[in-house]
Design a protein around this motif. Structure first.
Motif, short mmCIF file in Angstrom:
data_model
loop_
_atom_site.label_atom_id
_atom_site.label_comp_id
_atom_site.label_asym_id
_atom_site.label_seq_id
_atom_site.Cartn_x
_atom_site.Cartn_y
_atom_site.Cartn_z
N UNK A 1 4.15 10.02 -7.31
CA UNK A 1 5.08 10.27 -8.41
C UNK A 1 4.31 10.67 -9.67
N UNK A 2 3.20 9.97 -9.94
CA UNK A 2 2.39 10.28 -11.12
C UNK A 2 1.78 11.68 -11.00
N UNK A 3 1.27 12.02 -9.82
CA UNK A 3 0.69 13.34 -9.62
C UNK A 3 1.74 14.42 -9.77
N UNK A 4 2.94 14.17 -9.25
CA UNK A 4 4.03 15.13 -9.36
C UNK A 4 4.41 15.34 -10.82
N UNK B 1 0.82 -1.21 0.00
CA UNK B 1 0.00 0.00 0.00
C UNK B 1 0.86 1.26 0.00
N UNK B 2 1.97 1.23 0.68
CA UNK B 2 2.87 2.39 0.71
C UNK B 2 3.48 2.59 -0.67
N UNK B 3 3.85 1.50 -1.34
CA UNK B 3 4.40 1.60 -2.69
C UNK B 3 3.36 2.18 -3.64
N UNK B 4 2.12 1.74 -3.50
CA UNK B 4 1.04 2.25 -4.36
C UNK B 4 0.86 3.75 -4.14
N UNK B 5 0.90 4.18 -2.87
CA UNK B 5 0.78 5.61 -2.57
C UNK B 5 1.95 6.37 -3.15
N UNK B 6 3.15 5.82 -3.04
CA UNK B 6 4.34 6.46 -3.59
C UNK B 6 4.24 6.58 -5.10
N UNK B 7 3.82 5.52 -5.78
CA UNK B 7 3.65 5.56 -7.23
C UNK B 7 2.62 6.62 -7.63
N UNK B 8 1.52 6.70 -6.87
CA UNK B 8 0.48 7.69 -7.15
C UNK B 8 1.04 9.10 -6.99
#
Length: 124
Positions: free
Chosen positions: A113-116, A104-111
Motif C-alpha cells: 500500500x505504501x509503495x503504491x 507477515x501477510x499484513x506487513x507485506x500488504x501495508x508495504x
C-alpha cells in the motif's frame, strides 16, 4: 360432504427466508433475504480490518436432516467478497467464520500500500 364449498389453499412460488448469523470479526448480508426455490442468492462478505473470510456456509433442514451448501465465489466481482448459491426449497441460515490475517501477510500488504501510494505521488 359438499366438496365444492371446501376451501383449497394453493401456494405457488413459495418464498423461503435467508437468515445471516452474526459473525465475529466481519459480517455477511444476503440479497434477496427471501427467495423462491432455484433462485440465485448473492452473499456479500465484509471482514473487519486485519481479518479475512475463513469459511462461508449455508445450512437448511431437509426433513430432519441438516444439509450444507458451500456458496460459489462470484467470478465477476473483482473484490473477491461476493458469493452466490441456489436457493433450496427451505429456509436457510448463512454462517461465516473470519480469521486474523497473518502478521507477515499484513506487513507485506501495508508495504505494498505504501509503495503504491509512493508511485501515485511520483506519477503526479
Amino acid at each position: 360432504t359438499d366438496y365444492a364449498s371446501t376451501p383449497v389453499e394453493i401456494t405457488l412460488n413459495s418464498a423461503y427466508s435467508v437468515s445471516c448469523n452474526t459473525a465475529e470479526h466481519g459480517s455477511v448480508t444476503a440479497n434477496p433475504t427471501s427467495a423462491a426455490d432455484s433462485t440465485t442468492v448473492t452473499l456479500s462478505v465484509t471482514p473487519d480490518e486485519d481479518y479475512e473470510l475463513q469459511e462461508l456456509t449455508v445450512t437448511y433442514l431437509d426433513g430432519e436432516e441438516t444439509k450444507t451448501i458451500t456458496p460459489s465465489k462470484d467470478e465477476t466481482d473483482t473484490t473477491g467478497k461476493t458469493y452466490t448459491f441456489t436457493m433450496p426449497s427451505a429456509n436457510v441460515t448463512v454462517s461465516a467464520t473470519f480469521k486474523e490475517i497473518a502478521k507477515y501477510a499484513k506487513k507485506e500488504l501495508d508495504t505494498l500500500k505504501q509503495e503504491n501510494a509512493s508511485l501515485k505521488n511520483y506519477n503526479t
